[in-house]
Design a protein around this motif. Structure first.
Motif, mmCIF file in Angstrom:
data_model
loop_
_atom_site.group_PDB
_atom_site.id
_atom_site.type_symbol
_atom_site.label_atom_id
_atom_site.label_comp_id
_atom_site.label_asym_id
_atom_site.label_seq_id
_atom_site.Cartn_x
_atom_site.Cartn_y
_atom_site.Cartn_z
ATOM 1 N N LEU A 64 0.859 -1.123 -0.013
ATOM 2 C CA LEU A 64 0.168 0.047 -0.090
ATOM 3 C C LEU A 64 0.812 1.216 0.214
ATOM 4 N N ILE A 65 2.045 1.191 0.578
ATOM 5 C CA ILE A 65 2.964 2.505 0.615
ATOM 6 C C ILE A 65 3.348 2.785 -0.866
ATOM 7 N N PHE A 66 3.583 1.870 -1.648
ATOM 8 C CA PHE A 66 4.056 1.992 -2.996
ATOM 9 C C PHE A 66 2.911 2.297 -3.975
ATOM 10 N N THR A 67 1.630 1.779 -3.880
ATOM 11 C CA THR A 67 0.623 2.191 -4.439
ATOM 12 C C THR A 67 0.294 3.637 -4.087
ATOM 13 N N GLY A 68 0.240 3.765 -2.755
ATOM 14 C CA GLY A 68 -0.276 5.067 -2.297
ATOM 15 C C GLY A 68 0.831 6.188 -2.898
ATOM 16 N N LEU A 69 2.073 5.979 -2.868
ATOM 17 C CA LEU A 69 3.027 6.830 -3.468
ATOM 18 C C LEU A 69 2.673 7.149 -4.823
ATOM 19 N N ALA A 70 2.343 5.969 -5.510
ATOM 20 C CA ALA A 70 1.802 6.018 -7.049
ATOM 21 C C ALA A 70 1.066 7.186 -7.148
ATOM 22 N N ALA A 71 -0.216 6.984 -6.427
ATOM 23 C CA ALA A 71 -1.244 7.912 -6.373
ATOM 24 C C ALA A 71 -0.898 9.286 -6.189
ATOM 25 N N ALA A 72 -0.105 9.306 -5.378
ATOM 26 C CA ALA A 72 0.007 10.688 -4.698
ATOM 27 C C ALA A 72 0.867 11.529 -5.620
ATOM 28 N N PHE A 73 1.877 10.783 -6.168
ATOM 29 C CA PHE A 73 2.903 11.432 -7.210
ATOM 30 C C PHE A 73 1.950 12.128 -8.454
ATOM 31 N N ALA A 74 1.127 11.328 -8.815
ATOM 32 C CA ALA A 74 0.264 11.660 -9.942
ATOM 33 C C ALA A 74 -0.638 12.754 -9.731
ATOM 34 N N ALA A 205 11.601 4.576 -1.295
ATOM 35 C CA ALA A 205 10.635 5.305 -2.187
ATOM 36 C C ALA A 205 9.839 6.281 -1.720
ATOM 37 N N CYS A 206 9.497 6.451 -0.401
ATOM 38 C CA CYS A 206 8.971 7.711 0.214
ATOM 39 C C CYS A 206 10.116 8.776 0.091
ATOM 40 N N ILE A 207 11.291 8.457 0.606
ATOM 41 C CA ILE A 207 12.153 9.454 0.627
ATOM 42 C C ILE A 207 12.546 9.807 -0.916
ATOM 43 N N LEU A 208 12.647 9.185 -1.942
ATOM 44 C CA LEU A 208 12.705 9.182 -3.023
ATOM 45 C C LEU A 208 11.825 10.271 -3.729
ATOM 46 N N MET A 209 10.559 10.027 -3.358
ATOM 47 C CA MET A 209 9.402 10.894 -3.866
ATOM 48 C C MET A 209 9.317 12.188 -3.440
ATOM 49 N N TYR A 210 10.049 12.246 -1.916
ATOM 50 C CA TYR A 210 10.097 13.601 -1.334
ATOM 51 C C TYR A 210 11.184 14.274 -1.869
ATOM 52 N N LEU A 211 12.356 13.715 -2.273
ATOM 53 C CA LEU A 211 13.371 14.610 -2.718
ATOM 54 C C LEU A 211 13.055 14.968 -4.386
ATOM 55 N N ILE A 212 12.518 14.145 -5.094
ATOM 56 C CA ILE A 212 11.893 14.381 -6.497
ATOM 57 C C ILE A 212 11.057 15.668 -6.322
ATOM 58 N N ILE A 213 9.871 15.485 -5.563
ATOM 59 C CA ILE A 213 8.663 16.539 -5.703
ATOM 60 C C ILE A 213 9.330 17.869 -4.899
ATOM 61 N N ARG A 221 8.422 21.709 -11.474
ATOM 62 C CA ARG A 221 7.693 21.707 -12.740
ATOM 63 C C ARG A 221 6.397 21.181 -12.381
ATOM 64 N N ILE A 222 6.495 19.673 -11.787
ATOM 65 C CA ILE A 222 5.171 19.039 -11.675
ATOM 66 C C ILE A 222 4.206 19.668 -10.653
ATOM 67 N N ARG A 223 4.750 20.162 -9.712
ATOM 68 C CA ARG A 223 4.250 21.049 -8.708
ATOM 69 C C ARG A 223 3.440 22.169 -9.272
ATOM 70 N N THR A 224 3.974 22.958 -10.193
ATOM 71 C CA THR A 224 3.585 24.071 -10.809
ATOM 72 C C THR A 224 2.567 23.600 -11.635
ATOM 73 N N VAL A 249 6.729 8.231 -13.522
ATOM 74 C CA VAL A 249 7.154 8.041 -12.265
ATOM 75 C C VAL A 249 6.257 7.321 -11.320
ATOM 76 N N SER A 250 4.948 7.835 -11.584
ATOM 77 C CA SER A 250 3.995 7.222 -10.600
ATOM 78 C C SER A 250 3.727 5.674 -10.771
ATOM 79 N N GLY A 251 3.676 5.416 -11.851
ATOM 80 C CA GLY A 251 3.555 3.927 -12.680
ATOM 81 C C GLY A 251 4.801 3.022 -11.891
ATOM 82 N N GLY A 252 6.026 3.683 -12.138
ATOM 83 C CA GLY A 252 7.197 2.949 -11.571
ATOM 84 C C GLY A 252 7.237 2.543 -10.085
ATOM 85 N N LEU A 253 6.537 3.508 -9.269
ATOM 86 C CA LEU A 253 6.345 3.310 -7.834
ATOM 87 C C LEU A 253 5.343 2.129 -7.618
#
Lengths: 348, 337
Positions: A64-74, A205-213, A221-224, A249-253
């Motif tokens: 669920l962490i992985f799929t949660g990250l995926a949804a959050a990233f998108a 993966a959580c840390i990675l997402m934090y760093l990317i975002i 750019r994604i946030r904008t 990236v979302s799908g990758g997560l």
């Protein structure tokens, strides 16, 4: 308003919703003639009350962490990725394929390769949806849902016709080097549960997402784009590229989530392994407000509900737990809005 | 705020109304059975419900107690088996469906003090079974061959159909042996084949079942045999709508569409479950072996009761009974793939 009060307000909504839904669940349980306190006691003592149950919860939570990250990233890019289910399936199969095909490789090579395969598998699958959106403007919700069906059918076909172990629904086993060890073998704790080394990968993966975002140009750019697509275009950002990248990236997560079952638990790919984790991940992201670190406790909570539903299945139908999950999600959305209106606070 | 209070009080009243569980000490001499259902779970009017009937019968006739779990796909099967295995009051654990083969073997090795039984276990004669596990196998191909013969003899359009659930080797076995049965009595008969899908969900999709069945009936088929779990309920619906015939599977499904279901390929899952529980109660349970249920022991059969007797003409009955004899004597080899 300082940051801490803001966080308290942000957390209050979800917590209140969970409490209300527990009460609602109690009513349902009472209506079918069981004592809610007994059921809840059993549910919690069997999940977080002993180390085996807790291991089971953590195993469910890892996916669920992985799929949660995926949804959050998108979501960060304002995109709705409903396809984590299919992306996870493709990722899981890709990882299994690596484990089955490349035998006798040392783990130092095969584990990173499996990770890469799972990520690329999921990223490719979501990337198709992203490309269709960027190139033709077709809505990502439709794209990802349709790709879910295709993923299931495709993988099922490949497994049934090429990799099937006769009279089962799974592939042969992956090589022993590509196994992510279970914590009960490593530490002796969580005896018998499939909780495994995928969990630290999930934290990574959580840390990675934090760093990317938060720390990268792509994230900016994604946030904008997520805040205002027109503003992003006006600032000469290439919206097509942003859509494609955030979906990939979302799908990758989501794809990485496949490791938990394939490399960490069964050591083969089995049809139906996604167990709706892709859809529950959307709820996880919503409740965690797309915060990569909040996703961890929220996933654990859903892990408790999911596994808890099984532990009390001999006493109450598991639909009750499903109903509770639905209520939590609906309430959280409503309660958050009420909070924002009533206390005039902007939550994070 | 007033409203909130009101709601809260109502809820509180409701919850406190919950019946107190009787905390009577359970009778130690009573045998307690734990059963884990296949995907689809109770209410499929077919495979899982047959197992449930076995449990109920054992409860009434042997005075046992039981509990069951309906797990989802993936990791929940093993978790459910372990949950029962960890309970000191449960002495025998059932897994219903071939899908349990790996998990139940592992569980049996890990919990040598518990007894295990698995319906449709995929028995590999090269491997030894744990001494506390009994594998229950059914010769579905024999039953399917017989209902195939019935369909082949009774079709008026010379076209019969087959609707399968998940496209998989297990269901292929039903299909192939059914086809062989049809061809055995009616060489020129045409057989249309349809599958509801490629995942486990294909066993619980009545809408899809109806769609496929309507398509086949429109193409001139007048009898359809289904091996598709809950999906088959859609096949019956289509039969009722078009006034054509269907053949049920696993349980006697006559009541689902009386008058339109010629017969059912019956798998005595209930008998198998009951017999194992009886052995446990009598202390004669012996694991480490596979028990096969075929035509010979009435482990599989086609339904022929007061309810559907008038649907099967006497000459068909005679011919099919002759075929039954030939199968039991080993004169007919039935293909399975």
């Amino acid at each position: 308003m300082n940051k801490i009060t803001k966080y308290i307000y942000s957390a209050a909504g979800p917590i209140l919703s969970i409490i209300i839904s527990l009460i609602f669940g109690a009513v349902l349980i009472a209506l079918i003639g069981k004592n809610p306190i007994d059921i809840y006691t059993k549910m919690f003592s069997d999940t977080i009350g002993n180390s085996y149950g807790f291991g089971q919860v953590m195993f469910k939570s890892t996916t669920l962490i992985f799929t949660g990250l995926a949804a959050a990233f998108a979501f960060k890019a304002g995109l709705f990725n409903i396809g984590a289910e299919g992306q996870l399936t493709i990722g899981a199969f890709a990882s299994a394929w690596v484990g089955i095909t490349f035998v006798n490789f040392p783990w130092q090579i095969i584990i990173p390769l499996s990770l890469l395969a799972a990520f690329i598998g999921g990223a490719f699958w979501a990337g198709i949806a992203g490309y269709l959106k960027a190139r033709f403007g077709s809505h990502e919700v439709i794209n990802t849902i349709m790709l879910n069906f295709i993923a299931m059918a495709l993988v099922s076909y490949i497994v049934n016709n090429i990799y099937l172990v006769p009279a089962t629904i799974h592939t042969p086993e992956i090589s022993p080097e590509s196994v992510l060890l279970r914590f009960d073998i490593l530490t002796g704790m969580f005896k018998g549960s499939p909780f495994n080394l995928s969990f630290p990968i999930a934290i990574g993966a959580c840390i990675l997402m934090y760093l990317i975002i938060n720390k990268s140009v792509l994230g900016y750019r994604i946030r904008t784009y997520g805040f205002n697509p027109f503003a992003a275009e006006y600032a000469k950002m290439k919206s097509g590229r942003i859509i494609l990248w955030s979906m990939a990236v979302s799908g990758g997560l989501a794809g990485l989530g496949g490791l938990n079952f394939v490399n960490g638990y069964k050591h083969y790919f089995e049809l139906g392994l996604s167990e709706n984790a892709g859809y529950i991940g959307i709820a996880v992201a919503l409740i965690a407000r797309n915060n990569p670190f909040a996703i961890i406790p929220v996933s654990i909570f859903f892990g408790i509900l999911e596994y808890g539903g099984l532990t009390v299945n001999t006493l109450v139908p598991k639909e009750i737990v499903t109903i509770m999950q639905g209520i939590i999600i609906l309430l959280i959305i409503a309660v958050t809005k009420i909070f924002e209106k009533k206390f005039k606070v902007k939550t994070v | 705020m007033k409203n909130f209070l009101l709601i809260f009080i109502t809820i509180f009243l409701f919850t406190s109304c919950g019946k107190k569980e009787n905390n009577t000490v359970t009778d130690k001499s009573k045998i307690k059975v734990g059963l884990v259902f296949d995907v689809g779970g109770r209410g499929d009017k077919s495979f899982n419900d047959a197992a449930y009937r076995g449990l109920e019968k054992a409860k009434q006739e042997l005075g046992i107690e039981y509990e069951y779990i309906e797990p989802g796909p993936g990791a929940e099967r093993e978790a459910a088996l372990r949950q029962f295995a960890n309970r000191p009051d449960i002495s025998i654990i059932f897994g219903i469906g071939f899908i349990f083969t790996d998990e139940i073997t592992k569980a049996a090795i890990e919990f040598p003090d518990k007894k295990f039984a698995c319906v449709d276990y995929t028995y590999d004669s090269a491997k030894t079974l744990p001494p506390n596990l009994v594998a229950l196998e059914f010769r579905e191909e024999e039953g399917s061959f017989l209902v195939g013969a019935i369909a082949g003899l009774m079709t008026k359009t010379n076209k019969v159909g087959f609707v399968g659930g998940m496209e998989s080797p297990l269901i292929k076995k039903f299909q192939v042996s059914y086809e062989a049965g049809v061809k055995y009595v009616n060489k020129d008969c045409q057989i249309l084949i349809g599958y509801a899908g490629v995942t486990g969900d294909a066993f619980k999709n009545p809408g899809k079942g109806k769609e496929i069945a309507l398509g086949q009936y429109n193409d001139g088929v007048d009898i359809i045999y289904h091996a598709s779990g809950v999906t088959g309920l859609g096949v019956f619906e289509a039969a009722r709508e078009t006034k054509k015939f269907a053949i049920g599977v696993d349980s006697d499904q006559n009541d689902e569409a009386p008058g339109f279901i010629i017969t059912s390929m019956v798998k005595a899952v209930d008998v198998a479950v009951f017999e194992v529980i009886k052995e446990v109660k009598e202390g004669s349970f012996k694991g480490g072996r596979a028990e096969t249920f075929g035509l010979k022991t009435n482990g599989v059969d086609y339904a022929y009761t007061e309810k559907n007797k008038n649907l099967i003409p006497q000459d068909v009955r005679t011919k099919v009974e002759a075929i039954r004899k030939e199968i039991i004597e080993g004169k007919i080899t039935i293909p399975v793939k």
